[in-house]
Design a protein around this motif. Structure first.
Motif, PDB file in Angstrom:
ATOM      1  N   LYS A  52       0.830  -1.208   0.000  1.00  0.00           N
ATOM      2  CA  LYS A  52       0.000   0.000   0.000  1.00  0.00           C
ATOM      3  C   LYS A  52       0.858   1.249   0.000  1.00  0.00           C
ATOM      4  O   LYS A  52       0.577   2.217  -0.708  1.00  0.00           O
ATOM      5  CB  LYS A  52      -0.946   0.010   1.206  1.00  0.00           C
ATOM      6  N   LEU A  53       1.935   1.222   0.795  1.00  0.00           N
ATOM      7  CA  LEU A  53       2.844   2.369   0.821  1.00  0.00           C
ATOM      8  C   LEU A  53       3.458   2.580  -0.561  1.00  0.00           C
ATOM      9  O   LEU A  53       3.502   3.709  -1.064  1.00  0.00           O
ATOM     10  CB  LEU A  53       3.926   2.175   1.887  1.00  0.00           C
ATOM     11  N   THR A  59       1.484   6.378  -7.037  1.00  0.00           N
ATOM     12  CA  THR A  59       0.294   6.971  -7.644  1.00  0.00           C
ATOM     13  C   THR A  59      -0.367   8.041  -6.792  1.00  0.00           C
ATOM     14  O   THR A  59      -1.328   8.662  -7.232  1.00  0.00           O
ATOM     15  CB  THR A  59      -0.756   5.887  -7.936  1.00  0.00           C
ATOM     16  N   GLY A  60       0.135   8.242  -5.580  1.00  0.00           N
ATOM     17  CA  GLY A  60      -0.503   9.188  -4.674  1.00  0.00           C
ATOM     18  C   GLY A  60      -0.141  10.624  -4.966  1.00  0.00           C
ATOM     19  O   GLY A  60       0.627  10.951  -5.861  1.00  0.00           O
ATOM     20  N   GLN A  65       7.823  15.288  -7.258  1.00  0.00           N
ATOM     21  CA  GLN A  65       7.383  14.501  -8.411  1.00  0.00           C
ATOM     22  C   GLN A  65       8.156  13.191  -8.464  1.00  0.00           C
ATOM     23  O   GLN A  65       9.379  13.187  -8.585  1.00  0.00           O
ATOM     24  CB  GLN A  65       7.615  15.278  -9.704  1.00  0.00           C
ATOM     25  N   VAL A  66       7.440  12.100  -8.352  1.00  0.00           N
ATOM     26  CA  VAL A  66       8.044  10.769  -8.422  1.00  0.00           C
ATOM     27  C   VAL A  66       8.129  10.357  -9.884  1.00  0.00           C
ATOM     28  O   VAL A  66       7.132  10.353 -10.593  1.00  0.00           O
ATOM     29  CB  VAL A  66       7.225   9.740  -7.611  1.00  0.00           C
TER      30      VAL A  66
END
Length: 86
Positions: A52-53, A59-60, A65-66
């Motif tokens: 979940k992390l 996507t969170g 910016q990932v």
């Protein structure tokens, strides 16, 4: 689980955000800036919570910016307490 996150993730509150999400999920570990501009996340807990992390990081609505995430799975050692920023 160890994950390396690249993108604009240093100096934007990303480690603090990661720590908050990890604590909400009941994980232990840390998030640390690396010299090459990435952030390393080490998290222990149920695999479902670690996944979940990772989903949140990918996507969170994260600070900065990932651009990419690479993870490695290993057996938890059970020696960590809390979740900290390094």
């Amino acid at each position: 689980m160890t994950a390396w996150v690249r993108g604009r993730v240093q100096g934007v509150g990303f480690r603090w955000w990661t720590r908050s999400r990890a604590l909400e999920l009941g994980l232990t570990g840390w998030a640390a800036n690396l010299r090459d501009g990435r952030v390393e996340i080490v998290a222990e807990g149920p695999r479902e919570s670690c996944e979940k992390l990772l989903d949140m990081v990918r996507t969170g609505d994260t600070p900065g910016q990932v651009e990419g995430v690479v993870e490695r799975w290993s057996e938890p050692k059970g020696s960590m307490v809390g979740f900290v920023e390094r």
